[in-house]
Design a protein around this motif. Sequence first.
Motif, short mmCIF file in Angstrom:
data_model
loop_
_atom_site.label_atom_id
_atom_site.label_comp_id
_atom_site.label_asym_id
_atom_site.label_seq_id
_atom_site.Cartn_x
_atom_site.Cartn_y
_atom_site.Cartn_z
N PHE A 1 -12.28 -7.41 -11.71
CA PHE A 1 -11.30 -6.34 -11.88
C PHE A 1 -11.69 -5.09 -11.08
CE2 PHE A 1 -10.16 -2.50 -14.33
CZ PHE A 1 -8.78 -2.57 -14.23
N ILE A 2 -12.97 -4.71 -11.15
CA ILE A 2 -13.44 -3.54 -10.39
C ILE A 2 -13.31 -3.79 -8.89
CG2 ILE A 2 -15.48 -2.13 -9.87
CD1 ILE A 2 -14.27 -1.57 -12.60
N HIS A 3 -13.57 -5.03 -8.48
CA HIS A 3 -13.44 -5.36 -7.05
C HIS A 3 -11.99 -5.22 -6.59
CE1 HIS A 3 -14.02 -7.36 -3.23
NE2 HIS A 3 -13.09 -8.26 -3.56
N GLN A 4 -11.04 -5.70 -7.41
CA GLN A 4 -9.63 -5.58 -7.07
C GLN A 4 -9.18 -4.12 -7.10
OE1 GLN A 4 -7.51 -8.01 -6.06
NE2 GLN A 4 -9.24 -9.43 -6.10
N LEU A 5 -9.72 -3.35 -8.06
CA LEU A 5 -9.36 -1.94 -8.17
C LEU A 5 -9.85 -1.15 -6.95
CD1 LEU A 5 -8.04 0.21 -10.00
CD2 LEU A 5 -10.27 0.54 -11.08
N SER A 6 -10.98 -1.55 -6.40
CA SER A 6 -11.51 -0.85 -5.22
C SER A 6 -10.59 -0.99 -4.01
CB SER A 6 -12.91 -1.38 -4.89
OG SER A 6 -12.86 -2.74 -4.52
N LYS A 7 -9.82 -2.08 -3.96
CA LYS A 7 -8.88 -2.28 -2.84
C LYS A 7 -7.75 -1.25 -2.87
CE LYS A 7 -9.73 -7.25 -2.44
NZ LYS A 7 -9.11 -8.60 -2.49
N TYR A 8 -7.51 -0.66 -4.07
CA TYR A 8 -6.47 0.36 -4.22
C TYR A 8 -7.10 1.76 -4.34
CZ TYR A 8 -3.16 -3.44 -5.03
OH TYR A 8 -2.38 -4.57 -4.90
N ASN A 9 -8.32 1.90 -3.82
CA ASN A 9 -9.04 3.19 -3.84
C ASN A 9 -9.19 3.73 -5.26
OD1 ASN A 9 -9.35 3.28 -1.01
ND2 ASN A 9 -7.25 4.11 -0.81
N PHE A 10 -9.34 2.82 -6.22
CA PHE A 10 -9.57 3.14 -7.63
C PHE A 10 -8.44 3.99 -8.23
CE2 PHE A 10 -13.77 2.26 -5.90
CZ PHE A 10 -14.25 1.35 -6.82
N ASP A 11 -7.24 3.82 -7.71
CA ASP A 11 -6.05 4.45 -8.28
C ASP A 11 -5.52 3.53 -9.38
OD1 ASP A 11 -3.75 5.75 -8.92
OD2 ASP A 11 -3.04 6.02 -6.87
N LEU A 12 -5.95 3.80 -10.63
CA LEU A 12 -5.67 2.88 -11.73
C LEU A 12 -4.18 2.76 -12.01
CD1 LEU A 12 -6.91 1.08 -13.92
CD2 LEU A 12 -7.02 3.08 -15.42
N ILE A 13 -3.45 3.87 -11.99
CA ILE A 13 -2.00 3.83 -12.30
C ILE A 13 -1.25 3.01 -11.26
CG2 ILE A 13 0.07 5.25 -12.57
CD1 ILE A 13 -1.73 7.49 -13.61
N PHE A 14 -1.51 3.27 -9.98
CA PHE A 14 -0.84 2.52 -8.91
C PHE A 14 -1.22 1.05 -8.96
CE2 PHE A 14 -0.57 1.02 -4.47
CZ PHE A 14 0.78 1.25 -4.25
N PHE A 15 -2.49 0.79 -9.30
CA PHE A 15 -2.96 -0.59 -9.37
C PHE A 15 -2.25 -1.37 -10.49
CE2 PHE A 15 -5.94 -3.61 -11.38
CZ PHE A 15 -6.08 -4.51 -10.34
N LEU A 16 -2.13 -0.73 -11.70
CA LEU A 16 -1.50 -1.42 -12.82
C LEU A 16 0.01 -1.58 -12.62
CD1 LEU A 16 -3.42 0.17 -15.83
CD2 LEU A 16 -3.75 -2.08 -14.81
N GLU A 17 0.61 -0.68 -11.85
CA GLU A 17 2.04 -0.83 -11.54
C GLU A 17 2.30 -2.05 -10.68
OE1 GLU A 17 3.22 2.80 -9.76
OE2 GLU A 17 3.47 3.88 -11.66
N ASN A 18 1.37 -2.37 -9.82
CA ASN A 18 1.53 -3.53 -8.94
C ASN A 18 0.88 -4.79 -9.52
OD1 ASN A 18 2.64 -2.44 -6.11
ND2 ASN A 18 1.28 -0.89 -6.99
#
Length: 338
Positions: A20-37
Amino acid sequence: MYKSLRYIFWFISIFFFSFFIHQLSKYNFDLIFFLENRYQYIAYIFGAIGGLFAIENFHRKEGLSVLGSLTTTFFYGGFEDNYDTSFVDLTLINRKDKPVVIFDVYVKIGSNTYVHLKQATKENPIIIKGYEYYYEQFSPAYFYSNGLNAYSLKLSKIPRTSTIILHTSEGIYKVKNLKSYDNFYTFYTRLLKPFSFELNDRSIPLDTAIILQFCDTKDKLHTIFIKDQQTSLQIDKYKIEWSNPVSKLDLEQKIDLGVKSGLLPIKKIEIIDFKAKLKKAKKRFIQFDEGYNLLRIQSKFERGNRKIMTYLYIKDRVKKSLLKIKKAFNLRNSKFRK
């Protein structure tokens, strides 16, 4: 079986959170944008957390987990000759969220030798509630018996960490060893104990010469600390004076005179010569013949500095020795060439 499942589930959870942290790093740790996608990850997160809580809750209640420690007089030395090697106290700690019912406590002191330390009845067993502890002190043993035979353990080599065996309602259980006081005692070289006097839960000042205790007419207890340089004392309207230094006998006579004359309304008098009591206590220690021993305690930083200085000194000595050897070797080669 449940322990294996617990470890496997923990491994899967750690692997998932790492992913999960590895995938989140691909979105520059933008949690809101990551969970929206990647909103499906929300279900995975709560599922993993719920699974961890479920298996940990199961682990808290399944099986037995008891820590224990046992101390004996054997390791302290100097016990009285009329007593044998004795087990002093027992501590048991329940690490589960359920009670443990104990009927017997055994101590394994050899490959085929046990001591029946504690015997409880089925009607009145030892019950240790969840996350609580049990502590008991034992009387010294004169000897040990087995049927018609009597034995002594004074010369026996009892292990420093004796194995404690419990007979519980769930069967025989081997207690996991808790670091006992005996093991802790071997780590330090100097044990300092504070020496102080207390009276009625009050600390006595060091400059106290006489302690005066009395009850007034209303049976109220009074405690007065008379200092060494003090020359007078006021009790109610009665003033007592004496020549320095204060004497216990002189103070007794003057207080007795005030009581008999009716000017001092007190009763149940007790006078303690604290200065003499402290002097008597100091005589127990041979150091007081020459005064106190001033103890200098080194901090970790100071010990570290000493280590660094020692290392630098040895390094410098080795470096100088190598230079001397190198010079001698070069001088020998130059002579050889000539």
